[in-house]
Design an enzyme around this catalytic site. Structure first.
Site, PDB file in Angstrom:
ATOM      1  N   HIS A  63      41.027 109.473 122.580  1.00 55.16           N
ATOM      2  CA  HIS A  63      40.792 110.899 122.282  1.00 55.16           C
ATOM      3  C   HIS A  63      41.842 111.845 123.237  1.00 55.16           C
ATOM      4  CE1 HIS A  63      38.932 109.995 126.137  1.00 55.16           C
ATOM      5  NE2 HIS A  63      38.335 111.264 126.373  1.00 55.16           N
ATOM      6  N   HIS A  65      41.590 113.891 125.382  1.00 58.45           N
ATOM      7  CA  HIS A  65      41.412 114.553 126.715  1.00 58.45           C
ATOM      8  C   HIS A  65      42.840 114.180 127.644  1.00 58.45           C
ATOM      9  CE1 HIS A  65      36.939 115.135 126.637  1.00 58.45           C
ATOM     10  NE2 HIS A  65      37.419 116.249 126.405  1.00 58.45           N
ATOM     11  N   ASP A  67      43.385 113.332 130.410  1.00 62.95           N
ATOM     12  CA  ASP A  67      43.451 112.097 131.172  1.00 62.95           C
ATOM     13  C   ASP A  67      43.927 110.735 130.509  1.00 62.95           C
ATOM     14  OD1 ASP A  67      40.690 112.641 130.445  1.00 62.95           O
ATOM     15  OD2 ASP A  67      40.134 111.076 131.607  1.00 62.95           O
ATOM     16  N   HIS A  68      43.983 111.072 129.172  1.00 71.09           N
ATOM     17  CA  HIS A  68      44.126 109.951 128.323  1.00 71.09           C
ATOM     18  C   HIS A  68      45.311 110.024 127.489  1.00 71.09           C
ATOM     19  CE1 HIS A  68      40.044 107.973 128.362  1.00 71.09           C
ATOM     20  NE2 HIS A  68      39.983 109.591 128.985  1.00 71.09           N
ATOM     21  N   HIS A 140      31.511 111.791 122.308  1.00 69.47           N
ATOM     22  CA  HIS A 140      31.979 112.342 123.560  1.00 69.47           C
ATOM     23  C   HIS A 140      32.074 113.805 123.141  1.00 69.47           C
ATOM     24  CE1 HIS A 140      34.178 111.996 127.157  1.00 69.47           C
ATOM     25  NE2 HIS A 140      35.116 112.210 126.531  1.00 69.47           N
ATOM     26  N   ASP A 211      36.142 107.290 125.834  1.00 71.96           N
ATOM     27  CA  ASP A 211      35.322 107.681 126.540  1.00 71.96           C
ATOM     28  C   ASP A 211      33.908 108.004 125.515  1.00 71.96           C
ATOM     29  OD1 ASP A 211      37.116 107.915 128.450  1.00 71.96           O
ATOM     30  OD2 ASP A 211      36.820 110.118 128.800  1.00 71.96           O
ATOM     31  N   HIS A 269      37.325 103.484 133.588  1.00 73.31           N
ATOM     32  CA  HIS A 269      36.897 104.840 133.691  1.00 73.31           C
ATOM     33  C   HIS A 269      36.001 105.112 134.701  1.00 73.31           C
ATOM     34  CE1 HIS A 269      36.180 108.873 132.011  1.00 73.31           C
ATOM     35  NE2 HIS A 269      37.450 108.679 131.412  1.00 73.31           N
TER      36      HIS A 269
HETATM   37 ZN   LIG Z   1      38.444 110.220 130.242  1.00 71.49          ZN
HETATM   38 ZN   LIG Z   2      37.104 112.140 127.720  1.00 72.47          ZN
END
Ligand SMILES: [Zn+2]
Ligand SMILES: [Zn+2]
Length: 312
Positions: A63, A65, A67-68, A140, A211, A269
């Protein structure tokens, strides 16, 4: 086939856990590596391993976001700088192509290799003679996918002694026999290849989820997997928080593993609210529900062995 965790933390980088990235090493199988997510500083993490960026053939993004994905432009640029010339295919939710192309164009980065994009939706997102990858939407805050990587079954080993006994000498005919085909020998005898090979070699299944809240799609993707990698942002008892923030707890991940009859569960995670002293506790919570659980940490490796057939 091995999994190497390059980043195992949730949301923001922490001293002990970088943000998410997982390498699926398929060096023996296809001489390449597949990355799942590429959080910021993934390329720095790779420096501490033997992994070669030029070997990375596919990148699956769960996804969008930060942090990915924040590590993606830097990784792609360095891969080119370090002599990577083979094409890379990036799979991910709608928007991934714009994200990458905008970054590369604004920074005037020119890659020495070609990039391909597959904006995924539910279903089979990749298939060749060796592997199949299926995606499903999880639950998510934004579209987040889980990937089920299926290695196809292969014909069993060639029973060379048996072939020789039957008077079949080595040569191109062995290849046909190995594929289980019927073969006509020079003297006109027809031989059934299947009689000269061991049982099929069962392919392995690895499920890597983005996530997610506790959800049914996770279980379906994990069905019978050799390894399930599930997020566990929160500890047991924090189900309310997990629901509110679209994440899962250790216990919920373990419930999915149990319901899907996987062989092994690995939790990742992990929120930075849990420090090193808490990791055993997190593992313990999950183990109460599903015994073969491990908590990932940066640079942890898990081998996924072939299941040996007893009849060989
Ligand atoms: Zn994440
Ligand atoms: Zn996420």
């Amino acid at each position: 086939m091995e999994v190497l965790f390059l980043g195992t933390g949730a949301g923001v980088p922490a001293k002990l856990r970088n943000v998410t990235s997982i390498a699926l090493k398929l060096l023996e199988e296809r001489g390449s590596v597949w990355l799942f997510d590429c959080g910021e500083a993934t390329q720095h993490q790779i420096l501490h391993t033997t992994l070669k960026p030029r070997r990375v053939e596919k990148i699956f993004i769960t996804h969008l976001h930060g942090d990915h994905i924040y590590g993606l432009p830097g990784f792609l640029a360095s891969r080119s700088f370090q002599g990577g010339e083979l094409d890379v295919t990036i799979y991910g939710p709608k928007g991934i192509q714009t994200f990458v192309e905008t970054n590369l164009s604004v920074s005037q980065t020119y890659l020495k290799y070609r990039l391909h994009f597959v904006e995924v939706s539910e279903g089979i997102v990749f298939e060749d003679e060796q592997f199949l990858v299926e995606a499903r939407l999880l639950e998510h805050g934004i579209a987040s996918y889980g990937y089920r990587v299926v290695e196809k079954d292969r014909p069993g080993v060639l029973l060379v002694d048996k072939l020789k006994e039957a008077g079949i000498e080595p040569g191109p005919v062995y290849k046909k026999v190995k594929n289980g085909e019927s073969v006509t020998l020079k003297d006109g005898t027809v031989v059934d290849g299947k009689k000269f090979t061991g049982p099929d070699i069962k392919g392995r299944v690895v499920t890597i989820l983005g996530d997610t809240r506790f959800c049914g799609a996770a279980k379906e993707l994990a069905e019978g997997a050799d390894l399930l990698i599930h997020e566990a942002t929160f500890a047991a008892g924090e189900e309310g928080l997990a629901y509110e923030y679209f994440h899962s707890t250790t216990t919920q991940a373990a419930q999915i593993a149990k319901a899907a009859y996987v062989k092994k569960l690995c939790l990742t995670h992990i929120s930075s609210r849990y420090d090193r002293d808490d990791w055993k506790m997190l593992e313990g919570e999950a183990k109460k529900v599903f015994a073969t659980t491990e908590v990932a940490y940066d640079f942890k490796e898990i081998e996924i062995p072939l299941v040996k057939s007893l009849s060989q």
